[in-house]
Design an enzyme around this catalytic site. Structure first.
Site, mmCIF file in Angstrom:
data_model
loop_
_atom_site.group_PDB
_atom_site.id
_atom_site.type_symbol
_atom_site.label_atom_id
_atom_site.label_comp_id
_atom_site.label_asym_id
_atom_site.label_seq_id
_atom_site.Cartn_x
_atom_site.Cartn_y
_atom_site.Cartn_z
ATOM 1 N N ASP A 16 0.845 -1.206 0.000
ATOM 2 C CA ASP A 16 0.000 0.000 0.000
ATOM 3 C C ASP A 16 0.878 1.253 0.000
ATOM 4 O O ASP A 16 0.802 2.064 0.916
ATOM 5 C CB ASP A 16 -0.942 0.000 1.215
ATOM 6 C CG ASP A 16 -0.206 -0.077 2.559
ATOM 7 O OD1 ASP A 16 0.974 -0.475 2.580
ATOM 8 O OD2 ASP A 16 -0.817 0.281 3.593
ATOM 9 N N ASP A 43 6.790 1.069 2.101
ATOM 10 C CA ASP A 43 6.533 0.081 1.037
ATOM 11 C C ASP A 43 7.419 0.405 -0.174
ATOM 12 O O ASP A 43 8.011 -0.493 -0.783
ATOM 13 C CB ASP A 43 5.075 0.160 0.553
ATOM 14 C CG ASP A 43 4.066 -0.065 1.654
ATOM 15 O OD1 ASP A 43 3.526 -1.173 1.756
ATOM 16 O OD2 ASP A 43 3.825 0.892 2.419
ATOM 17 N N ASN A 101 -2.552 2.464 3.672
ATOM 18 C CA ASN A 101 -2.049 3.806 4.015
ATOM 19 C C ASN A 101 -2.933 4.911 3.436
ATOM 20 O O ASN A 101 -3.064 5.975 4.026
ATOM 21 C CB ASN A 101 -0.613 3.974 3.524
ATOM 22 C CG ASN A 101 0.375 3.204 4.388
ATOM 23 O OD1 ASN A 101 0.206 3.124 5.597
ATOM 24 N ND2 ASN A 101 1.383 2.635 3.767
ATOM 25 N N THR A 142 3.268 -6.083 2.412
ATOM 26 C CA THR A 142 3.662 -4.953 3.270
ATOM 27 C C THR A 142 2.493 -3.999 3.554
ATOM 28 O O THR A 142 2.716 -2.859 3.957
ATOM 29 C CB THR A 142 4.840 -4.176 2.640
ATOM 30 O OG1 THR A 142 4.441 -3.716 1.342
ATOM 31 C CG2 THR A 142 6.078 -5.040 2.533
ATOM 32 N N PHE A 182 -0.877 -1.527 12.652
ATOM 33 C CA PHE A 182 -1.755 -1.001 11.602
ATOM 34 C C PHE A 182 -2.179 -2.070 10.576
ATOM 35 O O PHE A 182 -3.381 -2.251 10.329
ATOM 36 C CB PHE A 182 -1.038 0.166 10.885
ATOM 37 C CG PHE A 182 -1.818 0.780 9.760
ATOM 38 C CD1 PHE A 182 -2.840 1.688 10.011
ATOM 39 C CD2 PHE A 182 -1.530 0.474 8.436
ATOM 40 C CE1 PHE A 182 -3.559 2.273 8.972
ATOM 41 C CE2 PHE A 182 -2.233 1.054 7.394
ATOM 42 C CZ PHE A 182 -3.257 1.952 7.661
ATOM 43 N N ASN A 183 -1.229 -2.763 9.961
ATOM 44 C CA ASN A 183 -1.583 -3.666 8.847
ATOM 45 C C ASN A 183 -2.514 -4.793 9.302
ATOM 46 O O ASN A 183 -3.388 -5.224 8.540
ATOM 47 C CB ASN A 183 -0.329 -4.282 8.220
ATOM 48 C CG ASN A 183 0.454 -3.275 7.412
ATOM 49 O OD1 ASN A 183 -0.092 -2.259 6.964
ATOM 50 N ND2 ASN A 183 1.740 -3.535 7.222
ATOM 51 N N HIS A 185 9.686 0.134 8.306
ATOM 52 C CA HIS A 185 9.105 -1.172 8.625
ATOM 53 C C HIS A 185 9.150 -2.162 7.450
ATOM 54 O O HIS A 185 9.627 -3.282 7.579
ATOM 55 C CB HIS A 185 7.622 -1.013 9.002
ATOM 56 C CG HIS A 185 7.333 -0.037 10.083
ATOM 57 N ND1 HIS A 185 7.447 -0.347 11.416
ATOM 58 C CD2 HIS A 185 6.899 1.256 10.036
ATOM 59 C CE1 HIS A 185 7.083 0.695 12.156
ATOM 60 N NE2 HIS A 185 6.749 1.679 11.344
ATOM 61 N N ASP A 186 8.556 -1.730 6.330
ATOM 62 C CA ASP A 186 8.289 -2.684 5.251
ATOM 63 C C ASP A 186 9.551 -3.248 4.610
ATOM 64 O O ASP A 186 9.550 -4.373 4.107
ATOM 65 C CB ASP A 186 7.410 -2.016 4.185
ATOM 66 C CG ASP A 186 6.009 -1.715 4.698
ATOM 67 O OD1 ASP A 186 5.577 -2.377 5.663
ATOM 68 O OD2 ASP A 186 5.350 -0.831 4.123
HETATM 69 C C1 BDR Z 1 2.896 -0.376 8.638
HETATM 70 O O1 BDR Z 1 1.831 0.571 8.512
HETATM 71 C C2 BDR Z 1 2.011 1.375 7.376
HETATM 72 O O2 BDR Z 1 1.766 2.721 7.665
HETATM 73 C C3 BDR Z 1 3.430 1.150 6.907
HETATM 74 O O3 BDR Z 1 3.498 1.236 5.487
HETATM 75 C C4 BDR Z 1 3.757 -0.231 7.402
HETATM 76 O O4 BDR Z 1 3.388 -1.214 6.447
HETATM 77 C C5 BDR Z 1 3.600 -0.130 9.948
HETATM 78 O O5 BDR Z 1 2.725 -0.326 11.028
HETATM 79 CA CA CA Z 2 2.867 -0.647 4.162
#
Ligand code: BDR
Ligand code: CA
Length: 314
Positions: A12, A17, A41, A125, A166-167, A239-240
């Site tokens: 996303d 990402d 996102n 991701t 979040f994901n 993160h990703d």
């Molecule tokens: C995840 O949430 C999104 O905002 C980032 O792209 C990442 O995949 C981190 O919690």
């Molecule tokens: Ca992401």
């Protein structure tokens, strides 16, 4: 010459990402078979446009297809506070060169996996909407999925609620399908990704490379760090990119295997990734959970990848 690992990039984009995709394209170990977008996102229209612009910037000419507008259950949530109104605010990007295929993300994934001679690794991701739907609709393809490398979850805590990352929070029902699927899973959760910090001085190493991709990556980091600086971080947690690093440089990561379940209900814990540390469930581990990262090694990997574009374009 070793065979490249065939992968599908599902995300996303999103700054982290986009940096994950930058790492994947630059790797001589990976072959990108397809790219797919997911609502996360930002809206699916925005993440799809961003995905196609990122593909143009990086020179990824694989087929692309759009995911659905909503999670499997419930309404979407977006992260404009972190990634901006476009979902990928910051530097100007080239316009897309690939059109979206006239099929869904899930259909493109299925078609790609079915056609591949070797099992395919999915790098997920964003929310797990597409991957969950793939496993529901095409269970016969599971033996042809080598692994799903996920950015999501966390053993210790969340980032959108105390318990949920979040994901996973966006689509816990999809995550539940994925974690119950029996397919090999790598989980780059917050335990490791909050240690994958890129500091401002690292941005300058990337910027100094001077090639067009490195310049954009440094500007993505500038933007992405803005939110994180405002909440006290010393750097940007990319993160990703850890979900790709796990495939190309596993030696910089430490991990432990757990049976992980997704909380799909509950007042406080919806979207939590609950790891069975002490064997209460009697189940075999289903998740290779990444715990720690050699930060310097991670930065070197990002810098080497960004430098590759200079050589490619020379
Ligand atoms: C995840 O949430 C999104 O905002 C980032 O792209 C990442 O995949 C981190 O919690
Ligand atoms: Ca992401």
């Amino acid at each position: 010459m070793i065979d490249k690992m065939p992968i599908i990039l599902d995300g996303d984009p999103g700054h982290d990402d986009a940096i994950a995709w930058m790492l994947a394209k630059a790797s001589s170990q990976l072959e990108i078979l397809a790219c797919t977008s997911v609502s996360g996102n930002q809206s699916i229209e925005k993440t799809s446009y961003n995905a196609r612009r990122v593909m143009a910037l990086l020179g990824i000419d694989a087929p692309f297809a759009m995911g659905r507008a909503k999670p499997l259950h419930g309404e979407p949530i977006h992260a404009g506070n972190i990634h901006g109104e476009t979902g990928l605010d910051g530097p100007v990007l080239p316009e897309p060169r690939v059109e979206a295929q006239p099929i869904s993300a899930v259909e493109l994934m299925a078609k790609t996996i079915a056609a591949s001679e070797r099992p395919v690794t999915i790098v997920a991701t964003g929310p797990l909407t597409n991957v969950g739907a793939l496993l529901i609709l095409y269970p016969e393809l599971k033996p042809k999925i080598a692994r799903i490398s996920i950015m999501g979850g966390g053993l210790a805590h969340g980032n959108w609620t105390p318990a949920a990352e979040f994901n996973i929070l966006i689509d816990p029902e999809a995550a539940d399908v994925v974690f119950k699927s029996g397919v090999s899973l790598t989980m780059a959760g917050l335990d490791v990704t909050l240690k994958a910090l890129v500091f401002p001085e690292d941005f300058e190493r990337i910027r100094a490379l001077g090639n067009p991709v490195a310049t954009v990556v440094a500007e993505w980091l500038d933007f992405f760090y803005g939110f994180h600086r405002s909440i006290g971080y010393a750097g940007a947690p990319v993160h990703d990119a850890v979900a790709v690093a796990a495939l190309v440089r596993p030696e910089i990561l430490t991990a432990a295997d757990y049976y992980v379940q997704i909380e799909t209900s509950g007042d406080f814990c919806r979207g939590a990734t609950v790891a069975d540390h002490f064997g209460f469930s009697g189940q075999q581990p289903n998740t290779h959970a990444l715990i720690d990262i050699n930060r310097e090694g991670f930065i070197d990997l990002l810098v080497e990848a960004a430098a590759w574009y200079g050589k490619e374009q020379a």
